[in-house]
Design a protein around this motif. Structure first.
Motif, PDB file in Angstrom:
ATOM      1  N   ALA A 208       0.832  -1.205   0.000  1.00 31.45           N
ATOM      2  CA  ALA A 208       0.000   0.000   0.000  1.00 31.45           C
ATOM      3  C   ALA A 208       0.866   1.255   0.000  1.00 31.45           C
ATOM      4  CB  ALA A 208      -0.931  -0.007   1.209  1.00 31.45           C
ATOM      5  N   LEU A 209       1.932   1.273   0.790  1.00 31.48           N
ATOM      6  CA  LEU A 209       2.838   2.430   0.809  1.00 31.48           C
ATOM      7  C   LEU A 209       3.519   2.615  -0.547  1.00 31.48           C
ATOM      8  CD1 LEU A 209       4.388   1.946   4.354  1.00 31.48           C
ATOM      9  CD2 LEU A 209       3.153   3.982   3.572  1.00 31.48           C
ATOM     10  N   ARG A 210       3.909   1.531  -1.156  1.00 31.98           N
ATOM     11  CA  ARG A 210       4.541   1.610  -2.471  1.00 31.98           C
ATOM     12  C   ARG A 210       3.570   2.195  -3.500  1.00 31.98           C
ATOM     13  NH1 ARG A 210       4.276  -1.901  -6.819  1.00 31.98           N
ATOM     14  NH2 ARG A 210       6.104  -1.900  -8.215  1.00 31.98           N
ATOM     15  N   ARG A 211       2.320   1.711  -3.501  1.00 34.53           N
ATOM     16  CA  ARG A 211       1.334   2.223  -4.440  1.00 34.53           C
ATOM     17  C   ARG A 211       1.028   3.694  -4.180  1.00 34.53           C
ATOM     18  NH1 ARG A 211      -1.154  -1.723  -7.440  1.00 34.53           N
ATOM     19  NH2 ARG A 211      -0.771  -3.881  -6.784  1.00 34.53           N
ATOM     20  N   LEU A 212       0.978   4.080  -2.904  1.00 35.57           N
ATOM     21  CA  LEU A 212       0.753   5.485  -2.570  1.00 35.57           C
ATOM     22  C   LEU A 212       1.881   6.356  -3.102  1.00 35.57           C
ATOM     23  CD1 LEU A 212      -0.720   7.769  -1.083  1.00 35.57           C
ATOM     24  CD2 LEU A 212       0.516   7.092   0.999  1.00 35.57           C
ATOM     25  N   ALA A 213       3.119   5.896  -2.958  1.00 37.40           N
ATOM     26  CA  ALA A 213       4.258   6.668  -3.461  1.00 37.40           C
ATOM     27  C   ALA A 213       4.180   6.872  -4.963  1.00 37.40           C
ATOM     28  CB  ALA A 213       5.566   5.957  -3.081  1.00 37.40           C
ATOM     29  N   TYR A 214       3.839   5.812  -5.689  1.00 32.87           N
ATOM     30  CA  TYR A 214       3.716   5.942  -7.146  1.00 32.87           C
ATOM     31  C   TYR A 214       2.546   6.840  -7.529  1.00 32.87           C
ATOM     32  CZ  TYR A 214       7.296   2.540  -8.438  1.00 32.87           C
ATOM     33  OH  TYR A 214       8.488   1.899  -8.644  1.00 32.87           O
ATOM     34  N   CYS A 215       1.444   6.742  -6.795  1.00 29.70           N
ATOM     35  CA  CYS A 215       0.283   7.600  -7.071  1.00 29.70           C
ATOM     36  C   CYS A 215       0.664   9.069  -6.921  1.00 29.70           C
ATOM     37  CB  CYS A 215      -0.854   7.240  -6.121  1.00 29.70           C
ATOM     38  SG  CYS A 215      -2.310   8.288  -6.250  1.00 29.70           S
ATOM     39  N   ARG A 216       1.369   9.386  -5.846  1.00 25.16           N
ATOM     40  CA  ARG A 216       1.784  10.778  -5.621  1.00 25.16           C
ATOM     41  C   ARG A 216       2.795  11.226  -6.663  1.00 25.16           C
ATOM     42  NH1 ARG A 216       2.387  10.662   1.030  1.00 25.16           N
ATOM     43  NH2 ARG A 216       0.144  10.938   1.461  1.00 25.16           N
ATOM     44  N   ARG A 217       3.679  10.327  -7.059  1.00 29.06           N
ATOM     45  CA  ARG A 217       4.666  10.706  -8.070  1.00 29.06           C
ATOM     46  C   ARG A 217       3.997  10.996  -9.407  1.00 29.06           C
ATOM     47  NH1 ARG A 217       9.739   6.795  -9.302  1.00 29.06           N
ATOM     48  NH2 ARG A 217       8.296   5.828 -10.792  1.00 29.06           N
ATOM     49  N   ARG A 218       2.999  10.184  -9.784  1.00 31.65           N
ATOM     50  CA  ARG A 218       2.272  10.435 -11.035  1.00 31.65           C
ATOM     51  C   ARG A 218       1.521  11.757 -10.990  1.00 31.65           C
ATOM     52  NH1 ARG A 218       1.616   4.658 -10.915  1.00 31.65           N
ATOM     53  NH2 ARG A 218      -0.256   4.846  -9.620  1.00 31.65           N
ATOM     54  N   ALA A 219       1.121  12.177  -9.780  1.00 28.05           N
ATOM     55  CA  ALA A 219       0.420  13.446  -9.631  1.00 28.05           C
ATOM     56  C   ALA A 219       1.392  14.627  -9.531  1.00 28.05           C
ATOM     57  CB  ALA A 219      -0.466  13.407  -8.387  1.00 28.05           C
ATOM     58  N   GLY A 220       2.705  14.365  -9.584  1.00 24.48           N
ATOM     59  CA  GLY A 220       3.694  15.430  -9.491  1.00 24.48           C
ATOM     60  C   GLY A 220       3.932  15.926  -8.077  1.00 24.48           C
ATOM     61  N   ARG A 221       3.517  15.164  -7.085  1.00 27.80           N
ATOM     62  CA  ARG A 221       3.702  15.558  -5.676  1.00 27.80           C
ATOM     63  C   ARG A 221       4.942  14.836  -5.159  1.00 27.80           C
ATOM     64  NH1 ARG A 221      -2.400  14.191  -4.052  1.00 27.80           N
ATOM     65  NH2 ARG A 221      -1.643  14.480  -1.920  1.00 27.80           N
TER      66      ARG A 221
ATOM     67  N   VAL B 152      10.637   2.537   3.901  1.00 28.91           N
ATOM     68  CA  VAL B 152      11.973   2.160   4.372  1.00 28.91           C
ATOM     69  C   VAL B 152      11.969   1.904   5.874  1.00 28.91           C
ATOM     70  CG1 VAL B 152      14.291   3.092   4.776  1.00 28.91           C
ATOM     71  CG2 VAL B 152      13.250   3.271   2.513  1.00 28.91           C
ATOM     72  N   ASP B 153      11.234   2.725   6.617  1.00 30.94           N
ATOM     73  CA  ASP B 153      11.213   2.619   8.080  1.00 30.94           C
ATOM     74  C   ASP B 153      10.282   1.525   8.590  1.00 30.94           C
ATOM     75  OD1 ASP B 153      12.951   4.756   8.093  1.00 30.94           O
ATOM     76  OD2 ASP B 153      11.365   6.258   8.389  1.00 30.94           O
TER      77      ASP B 153
ATOM     78  N   LEU C  32      10.999  -4.527  -1.689  1.00 34.61           N
ATOM     79  CA  LEU C  32      10.335  -3.228  -1.636  1.00 34.61           C
ATOM     80  C   LEU C  32      11.219  -2.195  -0.935  1.00 34.61           C
ATOM     81  CD1 LEU C  32       6.591  -4.086  -0.878  1.00 34.61           C
ATOM     82  CD2 LEU C  32       7.748  -3.788  -3.064  1.00 34.61           C
ATOM     83  N   ARG C  33      11.953  -2.613   0.077  1.00 30.96           N
ATOM     84  CA  ARG C  33      12.849  -1.666   0.744  1.00 30.96           C
ATOM     85  C   ARG C  33      13.959  -1.215  -0.212  1.00 30.96           C
ATOM     86  NH1 ARG C  33      13.950  -4.499   4.990  1.00 30.96           N
ATOM     87  NH2 ARG C  33      15.925  -5.338   4.200  1.00 30.96           N
ATOM     88  N   LEU C  34      14.472  -2.133  -1.021  1.00 28.51           N
ATOM     89  CA  LEU C  34      15.471  -1.778  -2.032  1.00 28.51           C
ATOM     90  C   LEU C  34      14.895  -0.777  -3.021  1.00 28.51           C
ATOM     91  CD1 LEU C  34      18.286  -2.427  -3.344  1.00 28.51           C
ATOM     92  CD2 LEU C  34      17.079  -4.159  -4.689  1.00 28.51           C
ATOM     93  N   GLU C  35      13.671  -1.022  -3.491  1.00 25.77           N
ATOM     94  CA  GLU C  35      13.013  -0.107  -4.432  1.00 25.77           C
ATOM     95  C   GLU C  35      12.813   1.262  -3.799  1.00 25.77           C
ATOM     96  OE1 GLU C  35       8.913   0.053  -7.144  1.00 25.77           O
ATOM     97  OE2 GLU C  35       9.350  -1.669  -5.863  1.00 25.77           O
ATOM     98  N   ALA C  36      12.434   1.288  -2.515  1.00 29.65           N
ATOM     99  CA  ALA C  36      12.194   2.553  -1.830  1.00 29.65           C
ATOM    100  C   ALA C  36      13.491   3.341  -1.666  1.00 29.65           C
ATOM    101  CB  ALA C  36      11.558   2.297  -0.472  1.00 29.65           C
ATOM    102  N   ARG C  37      14.573   2.676  -1.287  1.00 29.82           N
ATOM    103  CA  ARG C  37      15.857   3.391  -1.112  1.00 29.82           C
ATOM    104  C   ARG C  37      16.352   3.950  -2.443  1.00 29.82           C
ATOM    105  NH1 ARG C  37      17.692   3.792   3.708  1.00 29.82           N
ATOM    106  NH2 ARG C  37      17.448   2.172   5.299  1.00 29.82           N
ATOM    107  N   GLU C  38      16.173   3.187  -3.502  1.00 28.22           N
ATOM    108  CA  GLU C  38      16.575   3.683  -4.819  1.00 28.22           C
ATOM    109  C   GLU C  38      15.765   4.917  -5.196  1.00 28.22           C
ATOM    110  OE1 GLU C  38      17.441   1.899  -9.263  1.00 28.22           O
ATOM    111  OE2 GLU C  38      15.909   0.972  -8.008  1.00 28.22           O
ATOM    112  N   ALA C  39      14.452   4.883  -4.949  1.00 27.00           N
ATOM    113  CA  ALA C  39      13.609   6.036  -5.246  1.00 27.00           C
ATOM    114  C   ALA C  39      14.015   7.250  -4.419  1.00 27.00           C
ATOM    115  CB  ALA C  39      12.147   5.684  -4.990  1.00 27.00           C
ATOM    116  N   LEU C  40      14.350   7.031  -3.154  1.00 29.03           N
ATOM    117  CA  LEU C  40      14.776   8.149  -2.296  1.00 29.03           C
ATOM    118  C   LEU C  40      16.111   8.724  -2.751  1.00 29.03           C
ATOM    119  CD1 LEU C  40      13.689   6.722   1.158  1.00 29.03           C
ATOM    120  CD2 LEU C  40      12.824   8.818   0.085  1.00 29.03           C
TER     121      LEU C  40
END
Length: 460
Positions: free
Chosen positions: A361-374, A386-387, A395-403
């Motif tokens: 759910a957190l991963r999907r939320l991050a992508y949703c916000r990114r698509r909205a330019g937020r 990550v936390d 998923l933690r690897l994907e999150a750290r890369e995105a950060l």
């Protein structure tokens, strides 16, 4: 490679040579007496052979099923009609409650069926529901639909029309009757109809060189929204079932418990027996099974529309809330999706028993916000991921890369980007991922090094 359906379309369209014009279809003018041809290819001939039903046998079968017989030059069809009044109960809900939601949920339906960046299917007023009972589940040339169940809203109630094939030789008549009934109606609603029901019935029209009357018709397949809403539901109402069958969903959504229902695997054999001996009594349970499937299909659609219309506050569980967020996200409704993801995350965090779904759910939320330019809010969701205790490693690897990407290219915080890049090197990763992480870390170290003042300016 062309498919069987493509080749049949070619036959209908005249792209390949037709069969000899002298060939006759049973029941057509000049074809003589209707005689049974036996089961279609791929179905074993019933023991004792199929003798077909005479006029008296057809009338008796229709009377047993509470229907009537219609005849034409193409053959005969048994029609069975049922009407369910508004106060008829289906589990915990009434037909009237289902009908009210379906009649008022046109805008919600566009969201339910839309994809981001598109307007969705055009909606037509006269929705109708379709469900087949067939001689097998494999599809292809050897499978026929011996019972076509159709239903539509009728005032505040629900009307069902079922077309029963009294013998294999009467298929053209059934197809003609179905086409005439469907002509005055609009969008089709099915459950797995895109993959099974509609392609199968199209194949039967093509075999008889008839144009497919549902070609280009708007089609809502409720299997896919149902999977988003209820497949990953975890423990809900004391159940752990992962199935998204209509039988499972009707129990979960409305507490429906069928009494005396015929098992699905038994349905074809009951029809074969009817073709052998003309005794329609074993088919009574089959027709009732089909009618209940149609009502449950309407129930599933009504529940999905209620969620879309009223938002995450109407969701009973975190899993429904997460599925609703995915539907909003797919339709490009970013604000509604963000709110639904947020509520799903809060509920999942409070329960604390499903870290994998919470991480998803957190991963999907991050992508949703990114698509909205937020971008900042997307980074906050990645940081939560990550936390997260017991976060899946991938998923933690994907999150750290995105950060690392966010802090390097958007926030321009090289120190934070460098810290995340170093953490990336400690995560389990494939060879390609590790090589990319090393390249990112080296680039960031070069950038950080270029910021340092010349060595002569440092104090001794």
């Amino acid at each position: 490679m062309s498919t069987l359906t493509d080749r049949l379309r070619g036959i209908v369209g005249g792209a390949v040579p037709r069969v000899s014009p002298d060939a006759r279809v049973p029941g057509e003018p000049g074809a003589g007496t209707i005689t049974p041809e036996g089961p279609p290819p791929g179905i074993a001939d019933p023991p004792g052979g199929s003798r077909g039903l005479n006029e008296a046998s057809l009338a008796r079968a229709a009377a047993v099923l509470g229907g009537s017989v219609t005849t034409s030059a193409a053959g005969a069809t048994i029609h069975v009609d049922r009407h369910y009044e508004a106060d008829t109960r289906h589990g915990r809900v009434t037909i009237g409650e289902i009908a009210d939601v379906l009649l008022e949920g046109r805008e919600a339906l566009t969201v339910l069926t839309a994809r981001a960046g598109s307007a969705g299917d055009s909606r037509e007023d006269a929705l109708w529901f379709l469900d087949l009972e067939t001689t097998g589940l494999a599809g292809g040339a050897g499978t026929q639909a011996f019972l076509v169940g159709c239903a539509c809203l009728d005032g505040e109630g629900f009307s069902v029309r079922q077309f029963l094939l009294p013998g294999y030789e009467h298929e053209r008549a059934l197809l003609a009757d179905l086409g005439a009934w469907a002509a005055a109606r609009g969008a089709i609603v099915t459950f797995n109809g895109r993959s099974f029901d509609v392609p199968l019935i199209e194949t039967r029209y093509l075999f008889h060189r008839q144009p497919f009357p549902l070609e280009g018709r708007a089609h809502v397949d409720m299997l896919h929204p149902a999977r988003r809403l209820w497949r990953a539901r975890g423990e809900w109402e004391g159940r752990t079932e992962a199935s998204c069958s209509l039988g499972t969903l009707e129990k979960l959504l409305a507490g429906v418990h069928r009494v005396g229902d015929v098992p699905g695997f038994e349905i074809p054999s009951r029809y074969f027996q009817f073709v052998r001996d003309g005794d329609a009594r074993p088919l009574e349970a089959v027709l009732e099974h089909n009618r209940l499937d149609l009502i449950s299909l309407a129930l599933v659609m009504a529940r999905a529309l209620t969620l879309v219309e009223h938002g995450p506050g109407a969701a009973r569980t975190a899993y429904e809330c997460l599925g609703l967020a995915r539907i909003y996200d797919r339709a490009g409704r970013r604000d509604e999706a963000d709110a639904a993801y947020g509520q799903a995350i809060d509920r999942l965090a409070r329960v604390g028993r499903d870290p994998e779904t919470l991480a998803d759910a957190l991963r999907r939320l991050a992508y949703c916000r990114r698509r909205a330019g937020r971008w900042r809010e997307a980074a906050a969701a990645w940081q939560q991921l990550v936390d997260l205790p017991r976060c899946p490693a991938a998923l933690r690897l994907e999150a750290r890369e995105a950060l690392a990407i966010h802090h390097e290219h958007r926030a321009r915080d090289l120190d934070a980007a460098h810290a995340h890049a170093r953490q990336l090197m400690r995560e389990p990763a494939s060879g390609r991922q590790r090589a990319a992480a090393e390249h990112r870390l080296q680039r960031l170290e070069r950038k950080l090094g270029s910021r340092q003042p010349p060595a002569s300016l440092w104090p001794e």
